[in-house]
Motif scaffolding. Sequence first.
Motif, PDB file in Angstrom:
ATOM      1  N   ALA A   1      35.668 -91.044  67.874  1.00 30.41           N
ATOM      2  CA  ALA A   1      36.847 -91.789  68.306  1.00 30.41           C
ATOM      3  C   ALA A   1      36.647 -92.302  69.723  1.00 30.41           C
ATOM      4  O   ALA A   1      36.117 -91.596  70.579  1.00 30.41           O
ATOM      5  N   ARG A   2      37.087 -93.521  69.952  1.00 29.22           N
ATOM      6  CA  ARG A   2      36.928 -94.136  71.268  1.00 29.22           C
ATOM      7  C   ARG A   2      38.280 -94.400  71.900  1.00 29.22           C
ATOM      8  O   ARG A   2      39.159 -95.035  71.303  1.00 29.22           O
ATOM      9  N   ARG A   3      38.473 -93.878  73.115  1.00 26.86           N
ATOM     10  CA  ARG A   3      39.684 -94.175  73.883  1.00 26.86           C
ATOM     11  C   ARG A   3      39.378 -94.006  75.353  1.00 26.86           C
ATOM     12  O   ARG A   3      38.659 -93.098  75.755  1.00 26.86           O
ATOM     13  N   ASP A   4      39.901 -94.928  76.140  1.00 25.74           N
ATOM     14  CA  ASP A   4      39.779 -94.877  77.593  1.00 25.74           C
ATOM     15  C   ASP A   4      41.183 -94.888  78.189  1.00 25.74           C
ATOM     16  O   ASP A   4      42.122 -95.434  77.597  1.00 25.74           O
ATOM     17  N   TYR A   5      41.293 -94.297  79.373  1.00 24.89           N
ATOM     18  CA  TYR A   5      42.569 -94.276  80.095  1.00 24.89           C
ATOM     19  C   TYR A   5      42.377 -94.999  81.420  1.00 24.89           C
ATOM     20  O   TYR A   5      41.710 -94.511  82.323  1.00 24.89           O
ATOM     21  N   PHE A   6      42.958 -96.183  81.494  1.00 24.99           N
ATOM     22  CA  PHE A   6      42.837 -97.004  82.689  1.00 24.99           C
ATOM     23  C   PHE A   6      44.134 -96.969  83.488  1.00 24.99           C
ATOM     24  O   PHE A   6      45.222 -96.761  82.940  1.00 24.99           O
ATOM     25  N   LEU A   7      44.007 -97.213  84.773  1.00 30.35           N
ATOM     26  CA  LEU A   7      45.170 -97.468  85.598  1.00 30.35           C
ATOM     27  C   LEU A   7      45.634 -98.900  85.328  1.00 30.35           C
ATOM     28  O   LEU A   7      44.825 -99.769  84.967  1.00 30.35           O
ATOM     29  N   THR A   8      46.906 -99.148  85.475  1.00 33.05           N
ATOM     30  CA  THR A   8      47.435-100.455  85.086  1.00 33.05           C
ATOM     31  C   THR A   8      46.825-101.603  85.891  1.00 33.05           C
ATOM     32  O   THR A   8      46.756-102.724  85.404  1.00 33.05           O
ATOM     33  N   ASP A   9      46.347-101.319  87.107  1.00 30.77           N
ATOM     34  CA  ASP A   9      45.748-102.374  87.918  1.00 30.77           C
ATOM     35  C   ASP A   9      44.218-102.331  87.911  1.00 30.77           C
ATOM     36  O   ASP A   9      43.565-102.890  88.792  1.00 30.77           O
ATOM     37  N   THR A  10      43.644-101.676  86.904  1.00 34.23           N
ATOM     38  CA  THR A  10      42.187-101.628  86.808  1.00 34.23           C
ATOM     39  C   THR A  10      41.630-103.040  86.616  1.00 34.23           C
ATOM     40  O   THR A  10      42.016-103.749  85.682  1.00 34.23           O
ATOM     41  N   PRO A  11      40.711-103.480  87.488  1.00 29.33           N
ATOM     42  CA  PRO A  11      40.197-104.850  87.376  1.00 29.33           C
ATOM     43  C   PRO A  11      39.375-105.044  86.112  1.00 29.33           C
ATOM     44  O   PRO A  11      38.803-104.101  85.555  1.00 29.33           O
ATOM     45  N   GLN A  12      39.289-106.288  85.675  1.00 32.62           N
ATOM     46  CA  GLN A  12      38.580-106.605  84.444  1.00 32.62           C
ATOM     47  C   GLN A  12      37.099-106.258  84.547  1.00 32.62           C
ATOM     48  O   GLN A  12      36.485-105.834  83.558  1.00 32.62           O
ATOM     49  N   ALA A  13      36.511-106.412  85.731  1.00 33.73           N
ATOM     50  CA  ALA A  13      35.090-106.077  85.883  1.00 33.73           C
ATOM     51  C   ALA A  13      34.831-104.612  85.568  1.00 33.73           C
ATOM     52  O   ALA A  13      33.809-104.263  84.960  1.00 33.73           O
ATOM     53  N   THR A  14      35.751-103.739  85.971  1.00 31.60           N
ATOM     54  CA  THR A  14      35.612-102.315  85.667  1.00 31.60           C
ATOM     55  C   THR A  14      35.800-102.065  84.179  1.00 31.60           C
ATOM     56  O   THR A  14      35.051-101.297  83.557  1.00 31.60           O
ATOM     57  N   ARG A  15      36.780-102.703  83.588  1.00 32.80           N
ATOM     58  CA  ARG A  15      37.005-102.541  82.144  1.00 32.80           C
ATOM     59  C   ARG A  15      35.771-102.997  81.354  1.00 32.80           C
ATOM     60  O   ARG A  15      35.417-102.387  80.333  1.00 32.80           O
ATOM     61  N   THR A  16      35.112-104.029  81.848  1.00 31.17           N
ATOM     62  CA  THR A  16      33.925-104.543  81.155  1.00 31.17           C
ATOM     63  C   THR A  16      32.789-103.520  81.156  1.00 31.17           C
ATOM     64  O   THR A  16      32.052-103.388  80.178  1.00 31.17           O
ATOM     65  N   VAL A  17      32.644-102.790  82.269  1.00 32.70           N
ATOM     66  CA  VAL A  17      31.620-101.736  82.324  1.00 32.70           C
ATOM     67  C   VAL A  17      31.820-100.753  81.184  1.00 32.70           C
ATOM     68  O   VAL A  17      30.884-100.410  80.443  1.00 32.70           O
ATOM     69  N   PHE A  18      33.041-100.283  80.995  1.00 28.63           N
ATOM     70  CA  PHE A  18      33.285 -99.235  80.008  1.00 28.63           C
ATOM     71  C   PHE A  18      33.450 -99.788  78.596  1.00 28.63           C
ATOM     72  O   PHE A  18      33.435 -99.026  77.630  1.00 28.63           O
ATOM     73  N   ALA A  19      33.562-101.111  78.476  1.00 29.85           N
ATOM     74  CA  ALA A  19      33.517-101.724  77.149  1.00 29.85           C
ATOM     75  C   ALA A  19      32.130-101.561  76.532  1.00 29.85           C
ATOM     76  O   ALA A  19      31.967-101.720  75.312  1.00 29.85           O
ATOM     77  N   ARG A  20      31.126-101.236  77.350  1.00 27.86           N
ATOM     78  CA  ARG A  20      29.763-101.051  76.856  1.00 27.86           C
ATOM     79  C   ARG A  20      29.492 -99.612  76.408  1.00 27.86           C
ATOM     80  O   ARG A  20      28.364 -99.277  76.016  1.00 27.86           O
ATOM     81  N   THR A  21      30.507 -98.764  76.454  1.00 26.00           N
ATOM     82  CA  THR A  21      30.317 -97.372  76.055  1.00 26.00           C
ATOM     83  C   THR A  21      29.842 -97.261  74.615  1.00 26.00           C
ATOM     84  O   THR A  21      29.015 -96.400  74.288  1.00 26.00           O
ATOM     85  N   ASP A  22      30.331 -98.120  73.725  1.00 24.38           N
ATOM     86  CA  ASP A  22      29.892 -98.065  72.328  1.00 24.38           C
ATOM     87  C   ASP A  22      28.381 -98.251  72.234  1.00 24.38           C
ATOM     88  O   ASP A  22      27.691 -97.510  71.513  1.00 24.38           O
ATOM     89  N   GLU A  23      27.864 -99.225  72.968  1.00 26.48           N
ATOM     90  CA  GLU A  23      26.424 -99.464  72.954  1.00 26.48           C
ATOM     91  C   GLU A  23      25.679 -98.288  73.581  1.00 26.48           C
ATOM     92  O   GLU A  23      24.606 -97.888  73.091  1.00 26.48           O
TER      93      GLU A  23
END
Length: 482
Positions: free
Chosen positions: A264-286
């Motif tokens: 199962a995949r889930r991340d917990y971000f802060l509401t103001d987390t920048p997109q560049a940071t979200r993109t880093v962890f979008a690669r967790t599946d890979e």
Amino acid sequence: MRPFRKRRGLFVLSALLIGLSSATQLQPTPRPLEAPRTLNDPIFPGLGQLGLDVRHYDVALTVAEPGTPDLRGVVTLTLGATRPLGEVRLDFLGPTVTAARWDGRAVPFRVDSGAQKLIVTPPSPLLPGQEARLTVEYRGRPGVVRDPDFSTPMELGWQSVPAAGGRPGANFTLSEPNGTHTFLPSNDHPSDKATFTTRVTVPADYTAAASGVEGPVASGNGTRTFVFTQAQPIPTYALGILVNRFERVTGPAVPVGVNGSPVARRDYFLTDTPQATRTVFARTDEMLRVLSGWFGPYPFAAYGVALVTPRLPALETATLSTIPPNLSTERAAAHELAHQWFGDDISLARWADVWLNEGFAAYSELLWTESQGGDGQAYAARWYANLEREGTRPLVARRAEQLFDLSAYQRGALALHALRAAIGDAAFRDFLHAYTARFSGRSLDTSTFLAFARTQAGPAGEAALRLWVESPGLPPLPVVGR
């Protein structure tokens, strides 16, 4: 205060006095219980209790005011023993204990703050083959344990981040190596892993996250209670608990678990987390696919990250790594993910061998770099240059200050690079798969690791590792792929 215990009534049957006395004289004298002993870890000699086996923690925490240190807790520990225990001596330097119950019955307890122990006296000794449930209730402010090796003074355990600058107050755990017992009565040593059920009650506008798989959320009286089940045993320091106004982001499961089971995949971000940071962890599946290709099946049922605001070290809290903003990078993401295998699933028998965690995690950075077309040998050469410049040591630590130094990480990683150079990529991959399969759910030390290497990788593989483990100086740079 020690709970009052009623004395049992005495039934005097005069006709049986002589026979009873004779029978008593014929019984062997019970062997006295050994004095309680710690696990005698060479780095943290006061941690743990020899013979105590905590199998499960059912943790219920109430965080009424996130951002403040105060909390209320009720924890029920399922206990076993490998030797008779007349006392249970849990590591604890936390809030005020208000009650202790043994299988539902009130029992005497005391806190030794100097030894950082909660000492509970059960109605009768806990013997091998028995199981008992010890419930401890407590409330107030957690204790303080300072990190023994971090260059900047830092307190371990329960972290409090007051509301400021429009940000809400928050709390989270950051316990490695010995901070869990500041907020949780525990056998706080990685050699005694356990499963966890964690229930966290917070104000209704907050979210709680914890290690494990999330269950249904219960609401009521202006609160929400989040429940997480960690079904595979983990070390106490790897228990992650976080409270904030999180944005929970889920994604498709990744089929890299044991026997191809979905993770199962889930991340917990802060509401103001920048997109560049979200993109880093979008690669967790890979990353899961790449690292499981090297290390074998991912050992748990879920994975993701939870972001925190203080600039602290990242930590491989099980199934949900704790990541600060300054370490929201692909390198750190791969490193903490690798720790799910090396540290959380396969754990340490003693803290002196922490390179077995950090060396593997650091080496995952090189493996991820190679998977993205980068030069792994150049990565290894940079580690080598760092060690030449800063100095190095044999890999088994002798002092707390050495636990997380450059040698633990980069020399530990180069030891694995040397093994890979000695036996080749295919055999190295086979070695890693065999290692994680053999020691999944277990604890080991360096000598056990080297013995396994001799069996699995042969004398040449063991010799390559042993040189990097034991040599006082820096061995020659190993070369892979040339």
